[in-house]
Design a protein around this motif. Structure first.
Motif, PDB file in Angstrom:
ATOM      1  N   GLY A  79       0.838  -1.187  -0.089  1.00 43.24           N
ATOM      2  CA  GLY A  79      -0.035   0.183  -0.069  1.00 43.24           C
ATOM      3  C   GLY A  79       0.830   1.108   0.095  1.00 43.24           C
ATOM      4  N   PRO A  80       0.091   2.498  -0.112  1.00 45.22           N
ATOM      5  CA  PRO A  80       0.738   3.808  -0.210  1.00 45.22           C
ATOM      6  C   PRO A  80       1.543   3.962   1.009  1.00 45.22           C
ATOM      7  N   SER A  81       2.664   4.684   0.937  1.00 45.43           N
ATOM      8  CA  SER A  81       3.334   5.086   2.254  1.00 45.43           C
ATOM      9  C   SER A  81       4.284   6.054   1.914  1.00 45.43           C
ATOM     10  N   GLU A  82       4.563   6.714   3.016  1.00 44.89           N
ATOM     11  CA  GLU A  82       5.808   7.918   2.815  1.00 44.89           C
ATOM     12  C   GLU A  82       7.116   6.907   2.615  1.00 44.89           C
ATOM     13  N   ARG A  83       7.169   6.040   3.020  1.00 47.71           N
ATOM     14  CA  ARG A  83       8.345   5.033   3.073  1.00 47.71           C
ATOM     15  C   ARG A  83       8.391   4.443   1.717  1.00 47.71           C
ATOM     16  N   VAL A  84       7.640   4.345   0.768  1.00 47.31           N
ATOM     17  CA  VAL A  84       7.809   4.176  -0.577  1.00 47.31           C
ATOM     18  C   VAL A  84       8.771   4.687  -1.469  1.00 47.31           C
ATOM     19  N   PRO A  85       9.613   4.054  -2.253  1.00 44.35           N
ATOM     20  CA  PRO A  85      10.687   5.072  -2.978  1.00 44.35           C
ATOM     21  C   PRO A  85       9.849   5.553  -3.960  1.00 44.35           C
ATOM     22  N   ARG A  86      10.472   6.713  -4.260  1.00 46.66           N
ATOM     23  CA  ARG A  86       9.782   7.324  -5.546  1.00 46.66           C
ATOM     24  C   ARG A  86       9.905   6.694  -7.089  1.00 46.66           C
ATOM     25  N   LEU A  87       9.057   7.002  -7.709  1.00 46.15           N
ATOM     26  CA  LEU A  87       8.954   6.231  -8.959  1.00 46.15           C
ATOM     27  C   LEU A  87       9.440   7.360 -10.209  1.00 46.15           C
ATOM     28  N   ALA A  88      10.273   6.824 -11.103  1.00 43.47           N
ATOM     29  CA  ALA A  88      10.695   7.648 -12.374  1.00 43.47           C
ATOM     30  C   ALA A  88      10.552   6.696 -13.672  1.00 43.47           C
ATOM     31  N   VAL A  89      10.389   7.257 -14.852  1.00 41.75           N
ATOM     32  CA  VAL A  89      10.336   6.350 -15.888  1.00 41.75           C
ATOM     33  C   VAL A  89      10.989   7.014 -17.085  1.00 41.75           C
ATOM     34  N   VAL A  90      11.587   5.999 -17.813  1.00 38.08           N
ATOM     35  CA  VAL A  90      12.239   6.218 -19.134  1.00 38.08           C
ATOM     36  C   VAL A  90      11.671   5.356 -19.980  1.00 38.08           C
ATOM     37  N   PRO A  91      11.000   5.933 -21.018  1.00 40.51           N
ATOM     38  CA  PRO A  91       9.895   5.401 -21.965  1.00 40.51           C
ATOM     39  C   PRO A  91      10.892   4.378 -22.970  1.00 40.51           C
ATOM     40  N   GLY A  92      10.427   3.018 -23.009  1.00 38.26           N
ATOM     41  CA  GLY A  92      11.352   2.338 -23.781  1.00 38.26           C
ATOM     42  C   GLY A  92      10.246   1.253 -24.658  1.00 38.26           C
ATOM     43  N   GLY A  93       8.939   1.633 -24.606  1.00 43.87           N
ATOM     44  CA  GLY A  93       8.208   0.678 -25.089  1.00 43.87           C
ATOM     45  C   GLY A  93       7.676   1.385 -26.496  1.00 43.87           C
ATOM     46  N   SER A  94       6.551   0.617 -26.943  1.00 46.63           N
ATOM     47  CA  SER A  94       5.989   1.105 -28.526  1.00 46.63           C
ATOM     48  C   SER A  94       5.150   2.116 -28.310  1.00 46.63           C
ATOM     49  N   THR A  95       4.370   2.404 -26.995  1.00 48.25           N
ATOM     50  CA  THR A  95       3.262   3.333 -26.797  1.00 48.25           C
ATOM     51  C   THR A  95       3.810   4.294 -25.700  1.00 48.25           C
ATOM     52  N   ASN A  96       4.104   3.900 -24.512  1.00 47.40           N
ATOM     53  CA  ASN A  96       4.405   4.736 -23.545  1.00 47.40           C
ATOM     54  C   ASN A  96       3.287   5.579 -22.950  1.00 47.40           C
ATOM     55  N   VAL A  97       2.369   5.115 -22.755  1.00 49.15           N
ATOM     56  CA  VAL A  97       1.050   6.005 -22.337  1.00 49.15           C
ATOM     57  C   VAL A  97       1.167   7.009 -20.984  1.00 49.15           C
ATOM     58  N   PHE A  98       1.701   5.857 -19.940  1.00 50.12           N
ATOM     59  CA  PHE A  98       2.047   6.577 -18.740  1.00 50.12           C
ATOM     60  C   PHE A  98       2.962   7.547 -18.790  1.00 50.12           C
ATOM     61  N   ALA A  99       4.320   7.539 -19.372  1.00 50.17           N
ATOM     62  CA  ALA A  99       5.189   8.441 -19.519  1.00 50.17           C
ATOM     63  C   ALA A  99       4.833   9.597 -20.262  1.00 50.17           C
ATOM     64  N   ARG A 100       4.069   9.255 -21.289  1.00 50.78           N
ATOM     65  CA  ARG A 100       3.755  10.556 -22.036  1.00 50.78           C
ATOM     66  C   ARG A 100       2.549  11.442 -21.499  1.00 50.78           C
ATOM     67  N   THR A 101       1.759  10.496 -20.633  1.00 49.64           N
ATOM     68  CA  THR A 101       0.497  11.473 -19.846  1.00 49.64           C
ATOM     69  C   THR A 101       1.468  12.398 -18.717  1.00 49.64           C
ATOM     70  N   LEU A 102       2.535  11.839 -18.261  1.00 47.63           N
ATOM     71  CA  LEU A 102       3.118  12.734 -17.352  1.00 47.63           C
ATOM     72  C   LEU A 102       3.606  13.932 -17.885  1.00 47.63           C
ATOM     73  N   GLY A 103       3.752  13.860 -19.345  1.00 47.99           N
ATOM     74  CA  GLY A 103       4.470  15.063 -20.105  1.00 47.99           C
ATOM     75  C   GLY A 103       5.790  14.781 -20.442  1.00 47.99           C
ATOM     76  N   LEU A 104       6.356  13.597 -20.494  1.00 51.01           N
ATOM     77  CA  LEU A 104       7.583  13.203 -20.755  1.00 51.01           C
ATOM     78  C   LEU A 104       7.863  13.134 -22.182  1.00 51.01           C
ATOM     79  N   PRO A 105       8.937  13.332 -22.612  1.00 49.99           N
ATOM     80  CA  PRO A 105       9.360  12.922 -24.121  1.00 49.99           C
ATOM     81  C   PRO A 105       9.068  11.742 -24.381  1.00 49.99           C
ATOM     82  N   ASN A 106       8.487  11.145 -25.696  1.00 53.13           N
ATOM     83  CA  ASN A 106       8.426   9.927 -26.009  1.00 53.13           C
ATOM     84  C   ASN A 106       9.828   9.319 -26.334  1.00 53.13           C
ATOM     85  N   ASP A 107      10.738  10.016 -26.451  1.00 55.69           N
ATOM     86  CA  ASP A 107      12.468   9.687 -26.951  1.00 55.69           C
ATOM     87  C   ASP A 107      13.094   9.158 -25.542  1.00 55.69           C
ATOM     88  N   ALA A 108      13.838   8.149 -25.338  1.00 58.39           N
ATOM     89  CA  ALA A 108      14.098   7.752 -24.067  1.00 58.39           C
ATOM     90  C   ALA A 108      15.445   8.644 -23.789  1.00 58.39           C
TER      91      ALA A 108
END
Length: 315
Positions: A79-108
């Motif tokens: 479950g969610p907690s302040e102790r959970v590490p942060r997440l970062a994403v580098v897109p490497g798939g064919s669609t990368n919906v989550f990364a693009r929705t966060l506003g990240l470029p689609n290029d790795a």
């Protein structure tokens, strides 16, 4: 900052050389450990270990939406907690919906540059997620969407082709969607899924249902697809479904999906809700189920809940 880089070596849009360059760039700013996934579910296991032993401040997922989903489920196993590490994403798939929705470029490479800047400037965002639950099976977190019925059937067909050696492309998804539309003629006329929302009358007869945690639902190349334009990481879940998929109504729906005007596609056979905290989808027969583009087999009932402020993301 201590970080674990989870690398999917089968990511469709990054080569080994590119992954080496990205790893070197991240290691220059982070106390980096690198783990390469070796089997389905390995990214979840690696993220779970990082969250459990408390050795990491950040987990970076280098891969597509499936890799990201596994990492998220590992991080949030308890479950969610302040102790959970942060997440970062580098897109490497064919669609990368989550990364693009966060506003990240689609290029790795470009996305890695954005990530390094975000780390330097200490930029992060707390996002809401969805959770799918079926009695007797593990709960499954999802970042941008889940689906029960027709769309999940298309995802399943695509996975079968990929296992047979086909490369994941947008053309493959379109072709399999058309084939699935033809082969599911009877099910398109009479849906078996009922939507149950606490305190409201049930809505029967859905042919398919798309549960969105954000918008867009997916991309066709660079074209975003919007079944629920108001869906957001800052609200609970949106639902879009159809009770019938005739040729004419489906054509109108497709046109609506390609526009981003709220409240989204409309019509006699459209079922749409915004910002739902809890609801359940029940089917008279087993139908395909997917989360974040990952086919999980057939289900007869799935309950959904929106969880706000579930995870911290570097962006």
């Amino acid at each position: 900052m201590r970080a674990l880089l989870v690398v999917n070596p089968k990511a469709t849009t990054t080569s080994g050389r590119t992954r080496h360059v990205l790893t070197h760039a991240l290691a220059s700013d982070l106390k980096l450990e690198v783990a390469v996934t070796e089997y389905r579910g390995h990214a979840r296991d690696l993220a779970y270990q990082a969250a459990t032993d408390g050795t990491m401040d950040l987990v970076v997922a280098l891969g597509g939406d499936g890799t990201v989903n596994e990492v998220v489920n590992g991080l949030l196993a308890h479950g969610p907690s302040e102790r959970v590490p942060r997440l970062a994403v580098v897109p490497g798939g064919s669609t990368n919906v989550f990364a693009r929705t966060l506003g990240l470029p689609n290029d790795a490479v470009e996305a890695t540059g954005v990530l390094l800047n975000a780390l330097e400037e200490r930029r992060e965002r707390v996002i809401g997620l969805g959770k799918a639950m079926t009695s007797g099976l593990p709960d499954r977190w999802f970042t941008f969407c889940a689906g029960l019925g027709f769309d999940a059937g298309v995802v399943g067909r695509v996975e079968e082709r990929r296992m047979a050696g086909r490369r994941s492309t947008h053309a493959l998804y379109v072709n399999e969607a058309l084939r699935h539309y033809v082969t599911e003629r009877e099910r398109r006329r009479a849906g078996s899924i009922t939507l149950r929302i606490p305190g409201r009358e049930p809505v029967p007869g859905l042919v398919f249902s798309i549960v969105s945690n954000t918008s867009p639902w997916t991309f066709l190349g660079n074209r975003p697809v919007y079944p629920s334009p108001r869906a957001s990481f800052d609200t609970d879940l949106d639902l879009f479904g159809l009770t019938r998929m005739t040729v004419a109504s489906t054509a109108r729906t497709v046109r609506g999906l390609l526009g981003r005007t709220a409240p989204g596609p409309r019509g006699r056979h459209v079922v749409a809700y915004h910002d739902l905290r809890h609801f359940t989808l029940v089917s008279q027969e087993s139908v395909p189920f997917q989360v974040d583009g990952d086919h999980l087999g057939d289900r007869t009932d799935v309950s959904f809940t929106g969880v706000r402020r579930a995870l911290r993301v570097i962006v």
